[in-house]
Design a protein around this motif. Structure first.
Motif, mmCIF file in Angstrom:
data_model
loop_
_atom_site.group_PDB
_atom_site.id
_atom_site.type_symbol
_atom_site.label_atom_id
_atom_site.label_comp_id
_atom_site.label_asym_id
_atom_site.label_seq_id
_atom_site.Cartn_x
_atom_site.Cartn_y
_atom_site.Cartn_z
ATOM 1 N N GLY A 90 -4.693 -2.958 14.863
ATOM 2 C CA GLY A 90 -3.662 -1.960 15.051
ATOM 3 C C GLY A 90 -2.690 -1.932 13.890
ATOM 4 N N PRO A 91 -1.753 -1.003 13.927
ATOM 5 C CA PRO A 91 -0.808 -0.863 12.812
ATOM 6 C C PRO A 91 0.300 -1.907 12.846
ATOM 7 C CG PRO A 91 -0.377 0.798 14.483
ATOM 8 C CD PRO A 91 -1.605 0.067 14.934
ATOM 9 N N ILE A 92 0.681 -2.377 11.654
ATOM 10 C CA ILE A 92 1.918 -3.134 11.483
ATOM 11 C C ILE A 92 3.040 -2.136 11.240
ATOM 12 C CG2 ILE A 92 3.113 -4.855 10.081
ATOM 13 C CD1 ILE A 92 0.375 -6.038 9.414
ATOM 14 N N VAL A 93 2.810 -1.265 10.287
ATOM 15 C CA VAL A 93 3.632 -0.076 10.063
ATOM 16 C C VAL A 93 2.643 1.085 9.968
ATOM 17 C CG1 VAL A 93 5.235 1.110 8.528
ATOM 18 C CG2 VAL A 93 5.409 -1.370 8.839
ATOM 19 N N LYS A 94 2.819 2.079 10.793
ATOM 20 C CA LYS A 94 1.826 3.139 10.894
ATOM 21 C C LYS A 94 1.538 3.775 9.540
ATOM 22 C CE LYS A 94 0.373 6.916 13.853
ATOM 23 N NZ LYS A 94 0.649 7.715 15.059
ATOM 24 N N ASP A 95 0.241 3.889 9.232
ATOM 25 C CA ASP A 95 -0.280 4.493 8.001
ATOM 26 C C ASP A 95 0.052 3.689 6.743
ATOM 27 O OD1 ASP A 95 -1.470 6.616 9.353
ATOM 28 O OD2 ASP A 95 0.345 7.837 9.243
ATOM 29 N N LYS A 96 0.658 2.507 6.917
ATOM 30 C CA LYS A 96 0.975 1.696 5.733
ATOM 31 C C LYS A 96 0.388 0.289 5.816
ATOM 32 C CE LYS A 96 4.528 1.847 3.268
ATOM 33 N NZ LYS A 96 5.888 1.691 2.670
ATOM 34 N N GLY A 97 0.355 -0.272 7.004
ATOM 35 C CA GLY A 97 -0.135 -1.638 7.144
ATOM 36 C C GLY A 97 -0.821 -1.841 8.475
ATOM 37 N N LEU A 138 -13.439 -17.271 14.181
ATOM 38 C CA LEU A 138 -12.252 -16.428 14.200
ATOM 39 C C LEU A 138 -12.175 -15.650 12.888
ATOM 40 C CD1 LEU A 138 -9.446 -15.704 15.543
ATOM 41 C CD2 LEU A 138 -8.506 -17.581 14.184
ATOM 42 N N ASN A 139 -11.976 -14.344 12.980
ATOM 43 C CA ASN A 139 -11.760 -13.484 11.814
ATOM 44 C C ASN A 139 -10.350 -12.907 11.859
ATOM 45 O OD1 ASN A 139 -14.813 -13.223 12.578
ATOM 46 N ND2 ASN A 139 -14.715 -12.643 10.423
ATOM 47 N N THR A 140 -9.663 -12.918 10.716
ATOM 48 C CA THR A 140 -8.329 -12.327 10.654
ATOM 49 C C THR A 140 -8.179 -11.536 9.356
ATOM 50 O OG1 THR A 140 -7.393 -14.283 9.564
ATOM 51 C CG2 THR A 140 -7.282 -14.207 11.966
ATOM 52 N N LYS A 141 -7.317 -10.509 9.409
ATOM 53 C CA LYS A 141 -7.013 -9.758 8.200
ATOM 54 C C LYS A 141 -5.704 -9.002 8.373
ATOM 55 C CE LYS A 141 -9.338 -7.114 4.611
ATOM 56 N NZ LYS A 141 -10.625 -6.531 4.193
ATOM 57 N N LEU A 142 -4.906 -9.005 7.316
ATOM 58 C CA LEU A 142 -3.675 -8.222 7.250
ATOM 59 C C LEU A 142 -3.719 -7.407 5.966
ATOM 60 C CD1 LEU A 142 -1.087 -11.038 8.078
ATOM 61 C CD2 LEU A 142 -1.970 -9.339 9.678
ATOM 62 N N ASN A 143 -3.217 -6.177 6.020
ATOM 63 C CA ASN A 143 -3.091 -5.416 4.777
ATOM 64 C C ASN A 143 -1.850 -4.549 4.847
ATOM 65 O OD1 ASN A 143 -3.886 -2.271 4.850
ATOM 66 N ND2 ASN A 143 -4.979 -3.339 6.486
ATOM 67 N N LEU A 167 -1.537 -5.033 -0.663
ATOM 68 C CA LEU A 167 -1.784 -6.458 -0.463
ATOM 69 C C LEU A 167 -2.723 -6.665 0.719
ATOM 70 C CD1 LEU A 167 1.772 -8.058 -0.895
ATOM 71 C CD2 LEU A 167 -0.144 -8.144 -2.513
ATOM 72 N N TYR A 168 -3.618 -7.661 0.585
ATOM 73 C CA TYR A 168 -4.554 -8.009 1.653
ATOM 74 C C TYR A 168 -4.539 -9.522 1.836
ATOM 75 C CZ TYR A 168 -6.576 -3.400 0.596
ATOM 76 O OH TYR A 168 -6.771 -2.059 0.373
#
Length: 791
Positions: free
Chosen positions: A255-262, A291-296, A305-306
């Motif tokens: 899901g979004p961290i910040v919509k359309d940005k992260g 376990l798989n994780t990812k942030l961008n 940033l990823y």
């Protein structure tokens, strides 16, 4: 000296690009999935009615330089509805596109031929690309799609054997495959004896398998590269999907961290069949979890940033006396930067760790070992023009090897603590590669990789007479361990041995017409890490070792030529390739070699060579309710270890013999049939020549003990390996307004119950006294049912 060799090569790249007779501008941007903002890899951006096109890179970025004018731009990608947009190009233009999944509307895509023609023209061969949408169309066995099993149905790829992990490419060993997950090295790609892969299908976006014509940015392995990217996560809406099965279950949230940005992504899997064993008297256990994780996050239009990671473990225990734990851990921090509309860069900091450990309760000690690496890499993609594109960059990898730590379980143990000498190494590399269109019909790709390798201290190195750690007994005609005549201690970060190699790469594609082409390629690969193993596939007991003054790096040279044809408006695709590969310095072992906890592994190793060659054929049906492909490979893989002098016999008298990965015939068929909106059926069939083995050719009796004797290595074969898997997927009709979507998957692995041999052993029948062969089969018929969901 190095610069004098590289500078002329760099100048050649630019000579053909010094002048332009017409004003040109660049169209650039990113292409993503409209529903999630997930960037798409390998999308074709085509200027209609021209032969000019571009494809998106690993981060969804494209750049297409065109003469000034008006164009109809086609955006085409398998599984998504093709879009067309008119663009007037009179200045450099940034344009992002969003594609929508076409679902069952694939027949309405009218420019599929444009897409395949672009692939026909591209100087890329021996490469198989599979998007996760393609993999999910393949038959599902054990309730979930599997990345590794999907590539086993490609030409030139075989499994390592029944109940064994890893895969073999074009006659190479499983240790010769570079497996990357978001650029981080995966040292063991399998769970539960190879029955599951470590890759959660819900977290995977795209994969490429390079069997030859390998790009210059890749190095470090002698056979192939499997390059896998995780999804970034949905930056528009929050979603959960997963599956519940009899053996495994999985769940993934994004899901979004910040919509359309992260955005974020986190997913987990686990097996639990071992819990049912506890209800019986069976005290054995085998399970896994990962376990798989990812942030961008998009900092601005030019910077992103990823942060991605993976953690997985397998646990196998035998009657509470033996426990084996092993698995991978990775972490990658990446920074994407767009300098301008023609220059894209990616900077990565990568950590990878493979741990393997044993607990032997009946002896009373723990054994821990593993390999870690720390990698800094900086890659650039430079779109000089539509006719020439450059890839260049550098990376440096530091390795930390732990061959083994032996530790007593408790004070009553008779085992003393022992740490085998840790080993360290550093592997830097530079690369430069150009993709150039010479004429309307001829395109080439050429590059050079310069790699170095330093075996570093802190270590103690044995010294031997004549620098030979293996002795040859001319009377008995056998090889024996040599006794050290002394040792040398190298302090921390002192260089024990060093190597450097130029690795040239070249590929060419000549378009016969818009539907046919011929291609050729050559590449050299150097592998500085060696897997010490006398099995056909990686096992938790195997140990990775760096090259040194006794163990030399493997050097692989491969040439390939192929013919490619799309026909009947791209409903069918034919690919035919022939290859020849040689490998220098392939390790071979003397008879009776002891590999486990061996502190002087050089005493049981001889340097040999390998060669493999073959013909690959693939016929693919791309459209209609029935889709899939047939792949057949006819190949040979051999190994030779001649004597070091004229007096030595070498291994097998210094003659070529079958390698452990030689499988003359390999047939794979996969198909999927859509009956209606509710039911989809699929089947997989595979047939391979049995794995090479060495059977006794006689026996003798010594002091009342019967001892078998053996002849030429790998002269015999296990019985032919084959099985048929079937699956059916039921998708209940749901309301368009409901967010919940589900499906039932019913599957049967090995439906006709083939008892494929994992091994064959010989023993004496206690009643008759006659010798007999005993076949070990691991898997019979395995039915499964699972429920997959998404909301």
């Amino acid at each position: 000296m190095i610069l004098k060799k590289i500078i002329p090569f760099i100048l050649i790249l630019f000579i053909s690009n010094l002048g332009f007779s017409q004003e040109k501008f660049t169209l650039s941007g990113t292409i993503s999935d409209a529903s999630s903002n997930e960037t798409l890899i390998g999308v074709n951006v085509i200027a209609k009615d021209t032969k000019l096109y571009a494809t998106t890179n690993e981060y969804g970025f494209y750049s297409l330089t065109l003469p000034k004018g008006d164009y109809e731009i086609l955006i085409s990608y398998v599984g998504f509805t093709t879009i067309s947009e008119a663009i007037s190009l009179n200045q450099n233009t940034k344009r992002n596109f969003s594609l929508r999944e076409s679902g069952q509307e694939l027949k309405e895509v009218v420019v599929t031929s444009e897409k395949t023609r672009a692939n026909i023209r591209k100087p890329e061969m021996s490469v198989n690309k599979l998007s996760i949408s393609t993999i999910k169309q393949m038959p599902v066995v054990m309730g979930e799609v599997d990345v590794i099993k999907s590539i086993l149905f490609l030409p030139g790829v075989t499994n390592a054997g029944e109940g064994q992990s890893g895969f073999n490419v074009r006659g190479g060993g499983a240790d010769q495959n570079l497996i990357l997950l978001d650029e981080a090295t995966i040292f063991n790609s399998s769970h539960v004896f190879g029955f599951f892969s470590v890759f959660n299908p819900d977290a995977i976006k795209d994969l490429k398998l390079y069997k030859g014509g390998i790009p210059s940015k890749f190095g470090g392995r002698a056979s192939s590269v499997l390059d896998i990217y995780q999804k970034d996560g949905n930056s528009k809406d929050f979603h959960i999907n997963g599956g519940i099965g009899l053996i495994t279950s999985r769940i993934l949230a994004e899901g979004p961290i910040v919509k359309d940005k992260g955005s974020f992504l986190v997913g987990g899997r686990g097996s639990y069949a071992h819990l049912f064993l506890k209800l019986s008297d069976n005290k054995n256990s085998a399970y896994f979890y990962d376990l798989n994780t990812k942030l961008n996050y998009k900092l601005d239009k030019n910077n992103s940033l990823y942060l991605s990671g993976y953690f997985g473990r397998d646990v196998f225990s035998l009657n509470e006396t033996f426990t084996n734990t092993y698995g991978n851990s990775t972490l990658n921090l990446r920074w994407n930067h767009l300098f301008n509309d023609k220059l894209f860069s990616n900077l990565s900091l990568i950590y990878s760790d493979y741990y393997y450990g044993l607990t032997l309760d009946f002896i009373g000690f723990n054994w821990d070992s593993g390999i870690k690496n720390y990698n800094l890499k900086y890659d650039f993609k430079h779109y000089l023009s539509n006719d020439i594109k450059l890839n260049y960059g550098f990376n440096g990898t530091y390795y930390d090897f732990n061959p083994g730590t032996i530790e007593p379980i408790d004070e009553n143990s008779q085992i003393n603590f022992k740490q085998l000498d840790k080993k360290y190494a550093f592997e830097p590399a530079l690369y430069l590669e150009a993709e150039q269109k010479l004429t309307d019909k001829l395109a080439i790709n050429y590059g050079l990789r310069y790699s170095l390798f330093y075996r570093l201290g802190n270590s103690t190195v044995n010294l031997y007479e004549n620098n030979q750690p293996v002795n040859y007994d001319a009377d008995l005609k056998i090889y024996e361990k040599a006794k050290p005549i002394g040792t040398t201690n190298f302090g921390k970060n002192k260089t024990i041995a060093s190597f450097d190699n130029f690795e040239p790469r070249f590929a060419a594609a000549y378009e016969l017409n818009e539907n046919q082409s011929v291609k050729a390629s050559y590449n050299r690969m150097v592998q500085y890490l060696q897997l010490v193993s006398n099995t056909a596939s990686p096992t938790p007991l195997d140990v990775w070792m760096p090259s040194d003054n006794y163990i030399k790096p493997q050097i692989a040279d491969q040439v390939a030529i192929g013919y490619f044809n799309n026909f009947k408006e791209d409903a069918y695709t034919v690919e035919i390739e022939s290859f020849y590969k040689t490998i220098k310095n392939r390790m071979d072992y003397i008879d009776g070699a002891d590999l486990i906890a061996n502190e002087a592994i050089e005493q049981v190793i001889l340097n040999g060579e390998m060669r493999s060659y073959g013909l690959e054929f693939m016929l693919r049906k791309n459209t209609g309710n029935l889709s899939g492909w047939i792949a057949y490979t006819l190949s040979k893989s051999q190994q030779k270890t001649p004597g070091r002098t004229a007096d030595e016999i070498g291994i097998n008298n210094g003659e070529w013999y079958r390698s452990a990965y030689d499988k003359t015939h390999n047939l794979a068929v996969t198909g999927s049939y859509k009956l209606n909106e509710k039911w989809n059926f699929g089947a997989n069939f595979t047939l391979q020549t049995g794995q090479p083995v060495t059977y006794p050719n006689g026996q003798y009796t010594y002091q009342g003990i019967t001892v078998p004797s053996y002849g030429i290595r790998n002269k015999n074969s296990l019985p032919t390996y084959h099985h048929l898997d079937v699956a059916a997927t039921l998708t209940p009709k749901s309301s368009q307004t409901k967010k919940w979507k589900g499906e039932w998957v019913f599957s049967v692995y090995n439906i006709y119950g083939r008892k494929n041999a994992a091994s064959i052993s010989f023993r004496e029948n206690s009643e008759t006294g006659n010798n007999e062969a005993s076949r070990l089969s691991i898997f019979g018929i395995v039915p499964s049912v699972s429920y997959n969901f998404k909301f």
